[in-house]
Design a protein around this motif. Sequence first.
Motif, PDB file in Angstrom:
ATOM      1  N   LEU A 134       3.346   7.626  -9.903  1.00 40.68           N
ATOM      2  CA  LEU A 134       2.763   8.778  -9.233  1.00 40.68           C
ATOM      3  C   LEU A 134       3.250  10.061  -9.594  1.00 40.68           C
ATOM      4  CD1 LEU A 134       0.136  10.616  -8.094  1.00 40.68           C
ATOM      5  CD2 LEU A 134       1.138  10.561  -6.087  1.00 40.68           C
ATOM      6  N   ARG A 135       4.858  10.135  -9.546  1.00 42.26           N
ATOM      7  CA  ARG A 135       6.003  11.003  -9.686  1.00 42.26           C
ATOM      8  C   ARG A 135       5.776  11.826 -11.614  1.00 42.26           C
ATOM      9  NH1 ARG A 135      11.498   8.748  -7.609  1.00 42.26           N
ATOM     10  NH2 ARG A 135      10.569   8.530  -5.064  1.00 42.26           N
ATOM     11  N   ASP A 172       5.491   9.387   0.333  1.00 45.08           N
ATOM     12  CA  ASP A 172       5.340   9.911   1.734  1.00 45.08           C
ATOM     13  C   ASP A 172       3.317  10.187   1.738  1.00 45.08           C
ATOM     14  OD1 ASP A 172       5.061  11.933  -0.289  1.00 45.08           O
ATOM     15  OD2 ASP A 172       7.464  13.019   0.918  1.00 45.08           O
ATOM     16  N   ALA A 173       3.431  11.252   2.969  1.00 50.11           N
ATOM     17  CA  ALA A 173       1.646  11.737   3.040  1.00 50.11           C
ATOM     18  C   ALA A 173       1.920  12.244   2.119  1.00 50.11           C
ATOM     19  CB  ALA A 173       2.197  12.033   4.984  1.00 50.11           C
ATOM     20  N   GLU A 174       2.390  13.339   1.943  1.00 53.05           N
ATOM     21  CA  GLU A 174       2.427  14.707   0.901  1.00 53.05           C
ATOM     22  C   GLU A 174       2.007  13.981  -0.511  1.00 53.05           C
ATOM     23  OE1 GLU A 174       1.849  17.299  -2.127  1.00 53.05           O
ATOM     24  OE2 GLU A 174       3.592  15.987  -1.631  1.00 53.05           O
ATOM     25  N   GLU A 175       2.324  13.219  -1.057  1.00 53.44           N
ATOM     26  CA  GLU A 175       1.370  12.474  -2.347  1.00 53.44           C
ATOM     27  C   GLU A 175       0.679  11.249  -2.155  1.00 53.44           C
ATOM     28  OE1 GLU A 175       5.977  11.683  -4.359  1.00 53.44           O
ATOM     29  OE2 GLU A 175       4.654   9.696  -3.558  1.00 53.44           O
ATOM     30  N   THR A 176       0.504  11.019  -0.691  1.00 56.53           N
ATOM     31  CA  THR A 176      -0.315  10.261   0.021  1.00 56.53           C
ATOM     32  C   THR A 176      -1.797  11.167  -0.735  1.00 56.53           C
ATOM     33  OG1 THR A 176       0.501   8.055   0.932  1.00 56.53           O
ATOM     34  CG2 THR A 176      -1.916   9.175   1.135  1.00 56.53           C
ATOM     35  N   GLY A 188      -7.086   4.855  -1.894  1.00 59.29           N
ATOM     36  CA  GLY A 188      -5.757   4.471  -1.920  1.00 59.29           C
ATOM     37  C   GLY A 188      -4.455   4.110  -2.614  1.00 59.29           C
ATOM     38  N   VAL A 189      -3.011   3.857  -2.214  1.00 52.00           N
ATOM     39  CA  VAL A 189      -1.792   3.618  -2.352  1.00 52.00           C
ATOM     40  C   VAL A 189      -1.738   2.853  -2.126  1.00 52.00           C
ATOM     41  CG1 VAL A 189      -1.229   6.599  -1.568  1.00 52.00           C
ATOM     42  CG2 VAL A 189      -0.630   4.277  -0.196  1.00 52.00           C
ATOM     43  N   MET A 190       0.210   2.814  -3.196  1.00 56.42           N
ATOM     44  CA  MET A 190       0.673   1.043  -3.428  1.00 56.42           C
ATOM     45  C   MET A 190       1.734   1.668  -2.319  1.00 56.42           C
ATOM     46  SD  MET A 190       0.636  -0.281  -7.193  1.00 56.42           S
ATOM     47  CE  MET A 190       1.469  -2.179  -6.421  1.00 56.42           C
ATOM     48  N   ALA A 191       1.647   0.340  -1.201  1.00 55.14           N
ATOM     49  CA  ALA A 191       3.759   0.391  -0.796  1.00 55.14           C
ATOM     50  C   ALA A 191       4.610  -0.559  -1.130  1.00 55.14           C
ATOM     51  CB  ALA A 191       3.064  -0.119   0.687  1.00 55.14           C
ATOM     52  N   GLU A 192       5.516   0.367  -2.404  1.00 59.14           N
ATOM     53  CA  GLU A 192       6.428  -0.340  -2.804  1.00 59.14           C
ATOM     54  C   GLU A 192       7.758   0.199  -2.431  1.00 59.14           C
ATOM     55  OE1 GLU A 192       4.698  -0.490  -7.462  1.00 59.14           O
ATOM     56  OE2 GLU A 192       4.279   1.422  -6.381  1.00 59.14           O
ATOM     57  N   ASP A 237       1.717   5.277   9.510  1.00 59.46           N
ATOM     58  CA  ASP A 237       1.130   5.392  10.654  1.00 59.46           C
ATOM     59  C   ASP A 237       0.563   7.160   9.771  1.00 59.46           C
ATOM     60  OD1 ASP A 237       2.888   6.964  11.108  1.00 59.46           O
ATOM     61  OD2 ASP A 237       2.673   7.342  12.589  1.00 59.46           O
ATOM     62  N   GLN A 238       1.326   7.287   9.209  1.00 65.35           N
ATOM     63  CA  GLN A 238       0.897   9.512   8.123  1.00 65.35           C
ATOM     64  C   GLN A 238       0.378   8.944   7.724  1.00 65.35           C
ATOM     65  OE1 GLN A 238       4.509  11.009   7.811  1.00 65.35           O
ATOM     66  NE2 GLN A 238       4.580  10.821  10.159  1.00 65.35           N
ATOM     67  N   ILE A 239      -0.100   7.515   6.615  1.00 64.70           N
ATOM     68  CA  ILE A 239       0.029   7.166   4.910  1.00 64.70           C
ATOM     69  C   ILE A 239      -1.825   7.024   5.474  1.00 64.70           C
ATOM     70  CG2 ILE A 239      -0.387   5.933   3.373  1.00 64.70           C
ATOM     71  CD1 ILE A 239       2.352   7.705   3.380  1.00 64.70           C
ATOM     72  N   PHE A 240      -1.829   6.061   6.384  1.00 63.93           N
ATOM     73  CA  PHE A 240      -3.808   5.494   6.749  1.00 63.93           C
ATOM     74  C   PHE A 240      -4.369   6.971   6.818  1.00 63.93           C
ATOM     75  CE2 PHE A 240      -1.724   1.589   6.912  1.00 63.93           C
ATOM     76  CZ  PHE A 240      -3.031   0.550   5.518  1.00 63.93           C
ATOM     77  N   ALA A 241      -4.338   8.088   7.682  1.00 63.36           N
ATOM     78  CA  ALA A 241      -4.161   9.633   7.795  1.00 63.36           C
ATOM     79  C   ALA A 241      -5.167   9.657   6.979  1.00 63.36           C
ATOM     80  CB  ALA A 241      -3.237  10.217   7.987  1.00 63.36           C
TER      81      ALA A 241
END
Length: 549
Positions: free
Chosen positions: A349-350, A386-390, A406-410, A419-423
């Motif tokens: 994503l970067r 982080d949450a901002e990128e999500t 959604g996003v990948m957790a790598e 918890d912030q990501i799932f917001a």
Amino acid sequence: MALQGVGVGRGVAVGPVKKMPDPLPEPGTDPRTADAALEYDGVLKALSAVAADLTARGEKAGGEAKDVLDAQSLMAQDPTLTDDVKARIDDGRTGERAVHEAFAAFQDLLIGMGGYMAERATDLGDVAQRVIAALRGVPAPGVPESDTPFVLVAPDLAPADTALLDLDKVLALVTRDGGPTSHTAILARSKSIPAIVGVTGALDLVDGTVVVADAASGVVTVDPSPDEVAEAEKRIADRAAAAAAPLTDGALADGHAVPLLANLGAPAEAAGAIELGAEGVGLFRTEFLFLGNSSAPTVESQTSSYTALLEAFPGKKVVVRALDAGADKPLSFLNDAHEENPALGLRGLRALRVKEDILRDQLTALAAAQAATTADLWVMAPMVSDAEETEYFVTLGRELGLKTVGVMAEVPSLAVLADQIFASADFVSVGTNDLTQYTMAADRMLGSVAAYQDPWHPAVLRLVKSLGDAGAAAGKPVGICGEAAADPLLAVVLVGLGATTLSMTPAALADVRLELSRYTLDQARELATAAVAATTAAGARAAAEAVTV
């Protein structure tokens, strides 16, 4: 006597050892006597023949093997190498000697770069051997011929050999080198052949010696007793019976559903995955549309490919990963800047945020394919921190018409901030290969740190638990799409940690389905509790295995 290594899968095999032949002898240093132009022309013809052979092997093998062999074919045509070979011939070397020196110099360069590039030095050495064999007019060293089945033992295996193994003859693979994410391991898993890599003492085995190669434990038993052979043969029969049984959806013994999905790299792989019981797709890699091109594919061409994939899974869940370029998959039109450590640079994503038009085109194409089919499309971003990128990716995806984003957790930070990501994210999918690499600071393509590249490590498992707990609290799914899901016992542990779906190479589906059926959800949680309480990866596996059910 028992030799320990890293097992790939849950399979077991019994048979006599047959070792890979020694490499071709190094070319002599005597000066050439032929005309330089004639000598160079011979090398170019040999390089072309080897490249064509590798491409043909890739087409025949398909899947992940095709990608690996295509990369080797490109190595054989690298202009930097051919220029170096020509210079050495002009300086008086024979064609064979020039090839040997040029490839060896490039191998040293790759090894010095470390990481993924160092791992590719082995592949380059295989290409050199094939070119020298072509110049000599002899067969390239490869898998030995045999009239009877055998266990293949080697220092390591070149992708060209692994991709086209005769599975009626080669019962199992045992290698001295390699880690759980080496090409040997990945291709063995895709072929559902037992493999044990990183086995100290493997090359001391003598041809004809009978061994039991147990991938589940990572142990090679030398000269097994009759009881050990009988036990192995019973396990082989049980696995064969399970594979022949009618396909069912993934579930635990108490009926708790665990959908089993497939990791795919091209739409053409869909039919084979469905035949093996895939209930959908948990990871569709889109890089095949971008790699090897000088510019990004059009929205129209992408839409066509995505539609073909989704049409193969009507009404089923299909998770597509946005372009994951950078690190080992560089694209000049996305990021051509030199980076000292690209695995920690502009990848995933970067890189896409820097060239947002490429990302917008891809998401637009996916939305169009979603509208044209009945599949349940989920789209996720790679390398999210982080949450901002999500929130950025989820907002953009919804703006362009995607329903489930959604996003990948790598990256470990994503688990810490779960918890912030799932917001904002509709789901999270755990890429255990990279999560392990970044958690343990151990390049997943570097054999010298293979011992650290184990997703059984409690540090990795605790991060998965953080994601599982946060997903449960938010009422949102947490999938696993890394190689860890293909390890049957680890798959049970991952479900115990909160994973709601498992995605893997299709060949692993049968073993994982069978293993899940042996445990209830409470028992899976008990295994998970035991594993995360351990202090090492080996200890975590042993703790899970020690739990009686």
